[in-house]
Design an enzyme around this catalytic site. Structure first.
Site, PDB file in Angstrom:
ATOM      1  CD  GLU A   1     -10.059  -0.735  14.744  1.00 32.89           C
ATOM      2  OE1 GLU A   1      -9.920  -1.347  15.822  1.00 32.89           O
ATOM      3  OE2 GLU A   1      -9.804  -1.240  13.648  1.00 32.89           O
TER       4      GLU A   1
ATOM      5  CE  LYS B   1      -8.713  -1.772   9.769  1.00 35.72           C
ATOM      6  NZ  LYS B   1      -9.540  -2.988   9.682  1.00 35.72           N
TER       7      LYS B   1
ATOM      8  CE  LYS C   1      -7.872  -4.125  17.523  1.00 40.80           C
ATOM      9  NZ  LYS C   1      -8.193  -4.073  16.108  1.00 40.80           N
TER      10      LYS C   1
ATOM     11  CD  GLU D   1      -7.185  -9.821  17.548  1.00 38.43           C
ATOM     12  OE1 GLU D   1      -7.613  -8.653  17.651  1.00 38.43           O
ATOM     13  OE2 GLU D   1      -6.384 -10.172  16.670  1.00 38.43           O
TER      14      GLU D   1
ATOM     15  CD  GLU E   1     -11.028  -8.496  18.416  1.00 43.34           C
ATOM     16  OE1 GLU E   1     -10.829  -8.589  19.624  1.00 43.34           O
ATOM     17  OE2 GLU E   1     -10.108  -8.551  17.571  1.00 43.34           O
ATOM     18  CB  SER E   2     -12.325  -8.443  11.831  1.00 40.60           C
ATOM     19  OG  SER E   2     -11.243  -8.039  12.612  1.00 40.60           O
TER      20      SER E   2
HETATM   21  O1  LIG Z   1      -7.450  -5.038   9.301  1.00 34.71           O
HETATM   22  C1  LIG Z   1      -6.444  -5.634   8.883  1.00 34.71           C
HETATM   23  O2  LIG Z   1      -6.168  -5.732   7.674  1.00 34.71           O
HETATM   24  C2  LIG Z   1      -5.477  -6.275   9.842  1.00 34.71           C
HETATM   25  C3  LIG Z   1      -4.368  -6.934   9.341  1.00 34.71           C
HETATM   26  C4  LIG Z   1      -3.446  -7.489  10.202  1.00 34.71           C
HETATM   27  C5  LIG Z   1      -3.609  -7.400  11.566  1.00 34.71           C
HETATM   28  C6  LIG Z   1      -4.718  -6.744  12.085  1.00 34.71           C
HETATM   29  C7  LIG Z   1      -5.645  -6.184  11.235  1.00 34.71           C
HETATM   30  N1  LIG Z   1      -6.738  -5.496  11.716  1.00 34.71           N
HETATM   31  C8  LIG Z   1      -6.895  -5.098  13.063  1.00 34.71           C
HETATM   32  C9  LIG Z   1      -8.263  -5.302  13.547  1.00 34.71           C
HETATM   33  O3  LIG Z   1      -8.419  -5.996  14.498  1.00 34.71           O
HETATM   34  C10 LIG Z   1      -9.406  -4.619  12.857  1.00 34.71           C
HETATM   35  O4  LIG Z   1      -9.023  -3.309  12.557  1.00 34.71           O
HETATM   36  C11 LIG Z   1     -10.692  -4.554  13.662  1.00 34.71           C
HETATM   37  O5  LIG Z   1     -11.081  -5.806  14.099  1.00 34.71           O
HETATM   38  C12 LIG Z   1     -11.827  -3.950  12.792  1.00 34.71           C
HETATM   39  O6  LIG Z   1     -11.985  -4.733  11.630  1.00 34.71           O
HETATM   40  P1  LIG Z   1     -12.897  -4.242  10.407  1.00 34.71           P
HETATM   41  O7  LIG Z   1     -14.258  -3.918  10.941  1.00 34.71           O
HETATM   42  O8  LIG Z   1     -12.944  -5.395   9.462  1.00 34.71           O
HETATM   43  O9  LIG Z   1     -12.249  -3.037   9.831  1.00 34.71           O
END
Ligand SMILES: O=C(O)c1ccccc1NCC(=O)[C@H](O)[C@H](O)COP(=O)(O)O
Length: 262
Positions: free
Chosen positions: A53, A55, A115, A164, A215-216
């Site tokens: 991503e 970001k 996204k 999602e 995800e995340s």
């Molecule tokens: O990332 C956040 O803080 C967030 C807060 C509120 C809504 C969505 C959010 N993130 C979007 C995402 O889905 C993430 O950017 C994506 O899954 C990647 O996550 P990461 O690897 O933890 O950066």
């Protein structure tokens, strides 16, 4: 009001304004609107499975990396052989833009996920006009009817749909949706806590017709090896790459290590 509620409230205003400035017909006349998309879901099945991503910042972490340019980041990701690239286009909370998507599209052939917090068909048309191959739909903010409608709109334009979910209730309202992938978000959007266990707990409930994406909060290759045992084929990673000076190099080292353990 949690962060998602705030983002969505702002998004309604933003979309109404955009609709008044740029008509759908103008989006449909863009050069990219007729571009043939590459399937993100199919790419996940045959490649590294990593969706890397772009970001810059986020509500949970504030600034992650503001100093890089999107073209360099996505070219680095492509060189690292990621299966897909996610480009955040929300400006207020994530520092992204549709221009980021356009720049990314001009720089790589890897499938790109827009996204965004989708609430209106207008944004689906925008995604296609700016070069996306796939869109994200978030079950927490849409009704079953809206999910079905927006997914059909995206599919009619040739894009893939990543749907999602955070919990079982959201999964239940997603089952009739024409999505290609179901993504389990490991981040609790009320507390911002991340737990890979969320993906593990929901995995067996997701029908096999959907490509499973976690995800995340993914920061090590061991987590991916573990998630693969639960049937996951896609892994969305943002911060872990973007917090470095060279996200492409970080992704390359990550994928090399992944290949050596799975
Ligand atoms: O990332 C956040 O803080 C967030 C807060 C509120 C809504 C969505 C959010 N993130 C979007 C995402 O889905 C993430 O950017 C994506 O899954 C990647 O996550 P990461 O690897 O933890 O950066």
């Amino acid at each position: 009001m949690n962060i998602l509620d705030k983002i969505i409230a702002d998004k309604f205003k933003e979309v109404e304004l955009k609709k008044s400035l740029i008509p759908v017909s103008q989006l449909e006349n863009s050069v990219l609107f007729n571009r043939k998309c590459i399937s993100l879901a199919e790419n996940l099945k045959k490649g590294s499975g990593i969706i890397a991503e772009h970001k810059r910042r986020s509500p949970s972490k504030d600034v992650i990396n503001q100093s890089l340019n999107v073209q360099d980041v996505v070219k680095g990701y492509e060189k690292a052989e990621v299966s897909g690239i996610s480009v955040l286009t929300d400006g207020k909370y994530f520092g992204g833009s549709l221009e980021d998507l356009l720049h990314a599209r001009a720089s790589v052939t890897t499938p790109i996920l827009r996204k965004e917090f989708m609430i209106d068909e207008y944004q689906v048309t925008e995604a296609k006009a700016y070069g996306a191959d796939a869109i994200l739909l978030i079950a927490a903010v849409l009704t079953e009817k809206q999910l079905i409608y927006l997914a059909d709109s995206a599919k009619n334009l040739g894009m893939d749909v990543l749907l999602e979910i955070h919990n079982e209730e959201e999964l239940q309202k997603s089952l009739k949706v024409n999505a290609d992938m179901i993504g389990v978000n490991n981040r609790n959007l009320k507390t911002f806590e991340v737990s890979i266990d969320n993906s593990k707990n929901l995995a067996r409930l997701i029908p096999n017709e959907f490509v499973k994406v976690s995800e995340s909060g993914i920061s090590n290759t061991g987590a991916i090896a573990d998630l693969k045992n639960y049937g996951y084929q896609g892994f969305l990673i943002g911060e872990n790459f973007m917090k470095t000076n060279n996200p492409g190099v970080a992704a390359k080292a990550f994928i090399k290590e992944l290949k050596s353990i799975v």
